[in-house]
Write an enzyme that holds these catalytic residues in place. Structure first.
Site, PDB file in Angstrom:
ATOM      1  N   GLU A   1     -15.252  -2.451 -15.745  1.00 27.33           N
ATOM      2  CA  GLU A   1     -16.948  -2.842 -15.713  1.00 27.33           C
ATOM      3  C   GLU A   1     -17.468  -3.830 -16.385  1.00 27.33           C
ATOM      4  O   GLU A   1     -18.284  -4.944 -15.694  1.00 27.33           O
ATOM      5  CB  GLU A   1     -17.702  -1.657 -16.647  1.00 27.33           C
ATOM      6  CG  GLU A   1     -17.531  -0.124 -15.879  1.00 27.33           C
ATOM      7  CD  GLU A   1     -16.111   0.401 -16.024  1.00 27.33           C
ATOM      8  OE1 GLU A   1     -15.922   1.254 -15.318  1.00 27.33           O
ATOM      9  OE2 GLU A   1     -15.623  -0.096 -16.940  1.00 27.33           O
TER      10      GLU A   1
ATOM     11  N   ILE B   1      -4.441  -1.388 -31.462  1.00 25.53           N
ATOM     12  CA  ILE B   1      -3.937  -2.613 -31.722  1.00 25.53           C
ATOM     13  C   ILE B   1      -2.024  -2.271 -31.408  1.00 25.53           C
ATOM     14  O   ILE B   1      -1.514  -1.614 -31.910  1.00 25.53           O
ATOM     15  CB  ILE B   1      -3.653  -3.206 -33.123  1.00 25.53           C
ATOM     16  CG1 ILE B   1      -5.339  -3.226 -33.519  1.00 25.53           C
ATOM     17  CG2 ILE B   1      -3.077  -4.579 -32.986  1.00 25.53           C
ATOM     18  CD1 ILE B   1      -6.173  -4.208 -32.747  1.00 25.53           C
TER      19      ILE B   1
ATOM     20  N   GLU C   1      -4.424 -13.747 -20.583  1.00 25.43           N
ATOM     21  CA  GLU C   1      -4.254 -12.372 -20.960  1.00 25.43           C
ATOM     22  C   GLU C   1      -4.620 -11.756 -19.853  1.00 25.43           C
ATOM     23  O   GLU C   1      -3.894 -10.619 -19.430  1.00 25.43           O
ATOM     24  CB  GLU C   1      -5.287 -12.152 -22.346  1.00 25.43           C
ATOM     25  CG  GLU C   1      -5.097 -10.524 -22.304  1.00 25.43           C
ATOM     26  CD  GLU C   1      -5.934 -10.252 -23.515  1.00 25.43           C
ATOM     27  OE1 GLU C   1      -5.843  -8.895 -24.141  1.00 25.43           O
ATOM     28  OE2 GLU C   1      -6.667 -11.007 -24.255  1.00 25.43           O
ATOM     29  N   ARG C   2      -5.473 -11.737 -18.984  1.00 26.85           N
ATOM     30  CA  ARG C   2      -5.918 -11.062 -17.933  1.00 26.85           C
ATOM     31  C   ARG C   2      -5.127 -11.176 -16.879  1.00 26.85           C
ATOM     32  O   ARG C   2      -4.766 -10.477 -15.875  1.00 26.85           O
ATOM     33  CB  ARG C   2      -7.460 -11.134 -17.585  1.00 26.85           C
ATOM     34  CG  ARG C   2      -8.343 -10.517 -18.517  1.00 26.85           C
ATOM     35  CD  ARG C   2      -9.813 -10.907 -18.549  1.00 26.85           C
ATOM     36  NE  ARG C   2     -10.661 -10.309 -19.484  1.00 26.85           N
ATOM     37  CZ  ARG C   2     -11.518 -10.858 -20.067  1.00 26.85           C
ATOM     38  NH1 ARG C   2     -12.411 -11.727 -19.559  1.00 26.85           N
ATOM     39  NH2 ARG C   2     -12.497  -9.900 -21.127  1.00 26.85           N
TER      40      ARG C   2
ATOM     41  N   GLN D   1       3.379  11.915  10.166  1.00 31.92           N
ATOM     42  CA  GLN D   1       2.427  11.009  10.318  1.00 31.92           C
ATOM     43  C   GLN D   1       1.518  10.659   8.917  1.00 31.92           C
ATOM     44  O   GLN D   1       1.298   9.489   8.735  1.00 31.92           O
ATOM     45  CB  GLN D   1       1.544  11.311  11.565  1.00 31.92           C
ATOM     46  CG  GLN D   1       0.741   9.901  11.761  1.00 31.92           C
ATOM     47  CD  GLN D   1      -0.355  10.333  13.055  1.00 31.92           C
ATOM     48  OE1 GLN D   1      -0.998  11.239  12.985  1.00 31.92           O
ATOM     49  NE2 GLN D   1       0.127   9.782  14.177  1.00 31.92           N
TER      50      GLN D   1
ATOM     51  N   SER E   1     -15.004  -3.376 -25.920  1.00 28.44           N
ATOM     52  CA  SER E   1     -14.919  -4.837 -25.285  1.00 28.44           C
ATOM     53  C   SER E   1     -16.001  -5.769 -25.922  1.00 28.44           C
ATOM     54  O   SER E   1     -16.172  -6.891 -25.360  1.00 28.44           O
ATOM     55  CB  SER E   1     -15.387  -4.721 -23.822  1.00 28.44           C
ATOM     56  OG  SER E   1     -14.276  -3.836 -23.220  1.00 28.44           O
TER      57      SER E   1
ATOM     58  N   MET F   1      -8.404  -7.740 -32.404  1.00 28.27           N
ATOM     59  CA  MET F   1      -9.494  -8.136 -31.881  1.00 28.27           C
ATOM     60  C   MET F   1     -10.535  -6.656 -31.850  1.00 28.27           C
ATOM     61  O   MET F   1     -11.642  -6.539 -32.728  1.00 28.27           O
ATOM     62  CB  MET F   1      -9.590  -8.641 -30.443  1.00 28.27           C
ATOM     63  CG  MET F   1      -9.310  -9.867 -30.172  1.00 28.27           C
ATOM     64  SD  MET F   1      -9.449 -10.156 -28.735  1.00 28.27           S
ATOM     65  CE  MET F   1      -8.507 -12.235 -28.686  1.00 28.27           C
ATOM     66  N   THR F   2     -10.035  -5.649 -31.213  1.00 30.87           N
ATOM     67  CA  THR F   2     -10.755  -4.400 -31.068  1.00 30.87           C
ATOM     68  C   THR F   2     -11.124  -3.611 -32.374  1.00 30.87           C
ATOM     69  O   THR F   2     -10.202  -3.480 -33.095  1.00 30.87           O
ATOM     70  CB  THR F   2     -10.093  -3.635 -29.839  1.00 30.87           C
ATOM     71  OG1 THR F   2      -9.898  -4.357 -28.886  1.00 30.87           O
ATOM     72  CG2 THR F   2     -11.192  -2.202 -29.482  1.00 30.87           C
TER      73      THR F   2
END
Length: 381
Positions: A369, A159, A244-245, A281, A134, A127-128
């Site tokens: 984003e 890829i 996918e996500r 602590q 994106s 894709m990319t």
């Protein structure tokens, strides 16, 4: 907190996956990192165990499980070792599989799916592009019809599995004037004239993953290699991005959990000023914060997994899971590095490698984003 998303069959299956990891993957872990790719012998053993075809019908050599939770178990167990292992395998079984199963021609299914399940045909998705990131609608790779075949020209980058994949699902513009409505998907086989691979990309982290550039110079593929409908590739991709996500989110949380569990054991044993550093602590409070963040993220991701199994997971909730889990993953592992002190900055320690590996999860599968844009647009528009 006890997780309720998995049933007895899934936990029994988890034992098989863990045995595979311990017997086949871990002994080769260092070699895989040095060679920067998952060895074919690991793929073939995963195929023999039936892990690569969980959702594939038996007629093509798959397990026909019909339950994505089995895929989730595989992803969790691989990510606990290194998040790259989840990425490498999930590209194949979670991301590429739906395109082949749901959209490929019958001829292509018979040709590709048996090897897909056995580990003889490793897949990747292109894709990319160098100029796109994106923005999938801005593809520059083209495919032009020539008789009963298509001629593809262009390039892809970042890829996963690209350097050794036997089959790549390639997104290309078939009607450039129509923008996103003019994209089509194609299956391109290794060895096709004009299909070339660049050198493996030199990443900051995840050396286990073979990540490459791909080049297409007058690559000719037949009509039978068209995946899905002509000019509906963008729609096909959007429809499958939720899985996918979700797969990314499952891996993110499991990866963070493995590192945090190791860190907790470390702070129990590491001494400073006459006591275990976990007794201070500030460190106890930090561990408390990290555990709570992880459990809350796990609860939401489990709900998303249950929704996906029920066919109810939408793009917005999948975006929430991907964005939130990757942010939490990075916060947790950064905290673990701090607890390890100077040793946390040494590559020989898994926590240091995990810290580098995790950074990209806020970028890939759509940057965080973009995830916020999807979530926010749904809320206010």
């Amino acid at each position: 907190m006890r997780r309720t998303v998995f049933e007895t069959d899934h936990e029994l299956f988890r034992e098989s996956v863990r045995e595979f990891v311990e017997r086949t993957l871990l002994p080769l872990d260092e070699d895989i990192r040095n060679e920067r790719m998952l060895r074919r012998e690991v793929w073939l053993e995963a195929g023999r165990q039936g892990f690569l075809g969980m959702q594939v019908p038996a007629e093509y050599g798959g397990q026909d499980a019909g339950d994505f939770r089995f895929n989730a178990v595989i992803g969790e167990e691989l990510a606990r070792v290194a998040v790259a292992y989840n990425s490498i395998v999930s590209i194949h079984v979670d991301i590429c599989a739906p395109y082949l199963l749901e959209l490929a021609t019958d001829e292509a299914k018979k040709k590709w799916l048996p090897g897909f399940c056995s580990g003889e045909t490793i897949t990747a998705i292109g894709m990319t592009e160098p100029s796109g990131g994106s923005d999938l609608a801005a593809l520059k790779t083209t495919a032009v019809r020539d008789g009963d075949s298509w001629v593809i020209n262009g390039s892809k980058t970042f890829i996963t599995n690209g350097g050794h994949a036997d089959l790549v699902i390639v997104a290309a513009k078939t009607d450039p004037e129509r923008g996103a409505k003019g994209i089509t998907l194609f299956g391109v086989e290794a060895g096709t004239p004009g299909f070339h691979r660049g050198t493996k990309l030199d990443k900051v982290g995840q050396p286990e993953a073979d990540t490459s550039e791909l080049f297409f110079e007058n690559v000719r593929v037949p009509d039978s290699h068209v995946i899905g409908e002509l000019n509906r590739g963008f729609v096909h991709m959007m429809e499958r991005l939720s899985q996918e996500r979700l797969s990314c989110a499952i891996g993110n949380v499991a990866h963070a959990r493995g590192v945090l569990e190791e860190t907790i054991e470390y702070v129990k044993e590491r001494k400073a000023f006459g006591q275990a550093i976990g007794a201070f602590q500030h460190n106890k409070f930090l561990v408390a914060e990290l555990i709570t963040k992880l459990d809350v993220a796990q609860a939401f991701v489990d709900q998303c997994l249950a929704a996906h199994v029920a066919g109810e997971l939408g793009a917005v909730d999948a975006s929430k899971a991907k964005y939130w889990s990757s942010d939490v993953q990075n916060q947790i592992i950064d905290g673990c590095v701090q607890l390890f002190g100077g040793y946390g900055y040494m590559r020989e320690y898994r926590v240091a490698r995990a810290w580098m590996d995790a950074r990209v999860t806020r970028i890939w599968a759509g940057s965080n984003e973009i995830m916020k844009e999807i979530i926010g647009r749904d809320a206010v528009l």
